[in-house]
Design a protein around this motif. Sequence first.
Motif, short mmCIF file in Angstrom:
data_model
loop_
_atom_site.label_atom_id
_atom_site.label_comp_id
_atom_site.label_asym_id
_atom_site.label_seq_id
_atom_site.Cartn_x
_atom_site.Cartn_y
_atom_site.Cartn_z
N THR A 12 0.84 -1.20 0.00
CA THR A 12 0.00 0.00 0.00
C THR A 12 0.87 1.24 0.00
OG1 THR A 12 -1.73 -1.15 1.24
CG2 THR A 12 -1.79 1.26 1.27
N VAL A 13 0.59 2.17 -0.90
CA VAL A 13 1.27 3.46 -0.91
C VAL A 13 0.62 4.34 0.15
CG1 VAL A 13 1.78 5.54 -2.25
CG2 VAL A 13 1.88 3.28 -3.34
N THR A 14 1.40 4.84 1.10
CA THR A 14 0.85 5.61 2.21
C THR A 14 1.14 7.11 2.11
OG1 THR A 14 2.83 5.17 3.54
CG2 THR A 14 0.98 3.63 3.75
N GLY A 15 1.97 7.51 1.15
CA GLY A 15 2.25 8.94 1.01
C GLY A 15 3.47 9.19 0.16
N PHE A 40 20.53 17.87 -6.41
CA PHE A 40 19.39 17.08 -6.87
C PHE A 40 18.22 17.20 -5.90
CE2 PHE A 40 21.87 14.24 -4.19
CZ PHE A 40 20.93 13.55 -3.44
N ASP A 41 17.03 16.87 -6.42
CA ASP A 41 15.81 16.80 -5.60
C ASP A 41 15.49 15.34 -5.33
OD1 ASP A 41 15.59 19.57 -5.81
OD2 ASP A 41 14.32 19.43 -7.61
N ARG A 42 14.86 15.07 -4.20
CA ARG A 42 14.51 13.70 -3.83
C ARG A 42 13.01 13.59 -3.59
NH1 ARG A 42 17.84 9.68 0.01
NH2 ARG A 42 18.90 9.53 -2.01
N VAL A 43 12.38 12.60 -4.23
CA VAL A 43 10.97 12.27 -4.01
C VAL A 43 10.93 10.87 -3.41
CG1 VAL A 43 8.72 11.88 -5.08
CG2 VAL A 43 10.22 13.70 -5.95
N VAL A 44 10.22 10.71 -2.30
CA VAL A 44 10.13 9.43 -1.60
C VAL A 44 8.68 8.95 -1.61
CG1 VAL A 44 10.48 8.22 0.59
CG2 VAL A 44 12.06 10.04 -0.09
N ILE A 45 8.46 7.73 -2.09
CA ILE A 45 7.14 7.10 -2.05
C ILE A 45 7.14 6.12 -0.90
CG2 ILE A 45 5.42 5.83 -3.36
CD1 ILE A 45 6.24 8.53 -4.61
N ASP A 46 6.34 6.39 0.14
CA ASP A 46 6.29 5.54 1.32
C ASP A 46 5.37 4.35 1.08
OD1 ASP A 46 8.03 6.97 3.07
OD2 ASP A 46 6.47 8.49 3.30
N LEU A 47 5.79 3.17 1.58
CA LEU A 47 5.05 1.93 1.35
C LEU A 47 4.79 1.19 2.64
CD1 LEU A 47 7.29 0.72 -1.61
CD2 LEU A 47 4.96 1.63 -1.84
N SER A 48 3.67 0.52 2.69
CA SER A 48 3.37 -0.45 3.73
C SER A 48 3.36 -1.81 3.05
CB SER A 48 2.01 -0.17 4.39
OG SER A 48 1.69 -1.19 5.32
N ALA A 85 -3.38 2.29 -3.31
CA ALA A 85 -3.27 3.49 -2.47
C ALA A 85 -4.59 3.72 -1.75
CB ALA A 85 -2.87 4.70 -3.30
N HIS A 86 -5.26 2.61 -1.38
CA HIS A 86 -6.53 2.69 -0.66
C HIS A 86 -6.72 1.43 0.18
CE1 HIS A 86 -7.45 0.55 -4.45
NE2 HIS A 86 -8.27 -0.15 -3.69
N THR A 87 -7.64 1.51 1.14
CA THR A 87 -7.97 0.36 1.97
C THR A 87 -8.97 -0.53 1.25
OG1 THR A 87 -9.84 1.46 3.04
CG2 THR A 87 -7.65 1.81 4.02
N GLU A 88 -9.29 -1.67 1.85
CA GLU A 88 -10.31 -2.56 1.26
C GLU A 88 -11.66 -1.88 1.19
OE1 GLU A 88 -10.44 -6.24 3.30
OE2 GLU A 88 -8.41 -6.87 2.67
N ALA A 89 -11.90 -0.91 2.09
CA ALA A 89 -13.16 -0.16 2.08
C ALA A 89 -13.16 0.98 1.07
CB ALA A 89 -13.46 0.38 3.47
N GLY A 90 -12.02 1.19 0.40
CA GLY A 90 -11.94 2.25 -0.60
C GLY A 90 -11.43 3.58 -0.09
N THR A 91 -11.05 3.65 1.19
CA THR A 91 -10.54 4.90 1.75
C THR A 91 -9.10 5.14 1.30
OG1 THR A 91 -11.92 4.60 3.71
CG2 THR A 91 -10.10 6.18 3.88
N PRO A 92 -8.79 6.31 0.76
CA PRO A 92 -7.42 6.58 0.31
C PRO A 92 -6.42 6.49 1.45
CG PRO A 92 -8.94 8.21 -0.58
CD PRO A 92 -9.70 7.43 0.45
N THR A 93 -5.30 5.84 1.19
CA THR A 93 -4.22 5.77 2.18
C THR A 93 -3.16 6.85 1.93
OG1 THR A 93 -3.13 4.10 0.79
CG2 THR A 93 -4.50 3.31 2.61
N TRP A 94 -3.18 7.43 0.75
CA TRP A 94 -2.32 8.57 0.43
C TRP A 94 -3.23 9.79 0.42
CZ3 TRP A 94 0.79 9.14 -4.81
CH2 TRP A 94 1.49 10.35 -4.77
N LYS A 95 -3.16 10.56 1.49
CA LYS A 95 -4.08 11.68 1.71
C LYS A 95 -3.68 12.91 0.90
CE LYS A 95 -6.11 9.27 5.02
NZ LYS A 95 -7.47 8.72 4.89
N GLY A 96 -4.69 13.75 0.62
CA GLY A 96 -4.43 15.04 -0.01
C GLY A 96 -4.31 14.94 -1.52
N GLY A 97 -3.86 16.03 -2.10
CA GLY A 97 -3.65 16.08 -3.54
C GLY A 97 -4.94 16.30 -4.33
#
Length: 203
Positions: free
Chosen positions: A79-82, A91-99, A139-151
């Motif tokens: 799951t992508v969490t953020g 350089f710039d760094r972008v981090v994709i957090d995972l569960s 990037a969401h739970t089994e209930a469909g709730t986004p795990t990556w908030k915002g945007g």
Amino acid sequence: MNRTLVPLVLVSLLLPAAGCGSVTQTATSSPSPSGTVTTAPADPVATPTPTPSAVPAGLLPPTSTKEIEVDRPIDTQPTVTGARFAEHQGFDRVVIDLSGEVPGYTARWVPELLQDGSGDRVNVKGGAYLRLTLTPAVAHTEAGTPTWKGGPIFQAKLGNVQNVVKIGDFEGVVSVGVVLDRKAPFRVLEQKSPNRLVVDIAH
């Protein structure tokens, strides 16, 4: 006897572990053709984000613009969490957090950002666009709730990275768009404890 007490303030900043790991990477073919459907402009959302992992001393900016593809079949999709981003020396760094485990991924140059599923164009302006695709992943739970908030658009305004965009969470694929001021060399790293995918892009 008069004494003056001077209050002291201690501010602590906790940063994630800085371990870096690399993976076998293969240049891919040219990106898929873009769609033509457009959407109304999306207002960028400035969302406070934690600082990415500390960068090891002496880590130089990336030097290759080659597209990357890593195939990794796994039993349980993570799951992508953020997403987080910060500017570093050169350089710039972008981090994709995972569960969960680090999945397979691609990093490809595209002429514009299109939403997964609908094919609608994401109305963000930039000099270059890098599309990251994680599969299998959600990037969401089994209930469909986004795990990556915002945007879906996160303003970065770094040395080269201008915005980070959620462009897909569809049928086991999570897609992230990186809007750049200009096309530049990049690299993709895997980091552990916690698991995350790191993209460094030169200024």
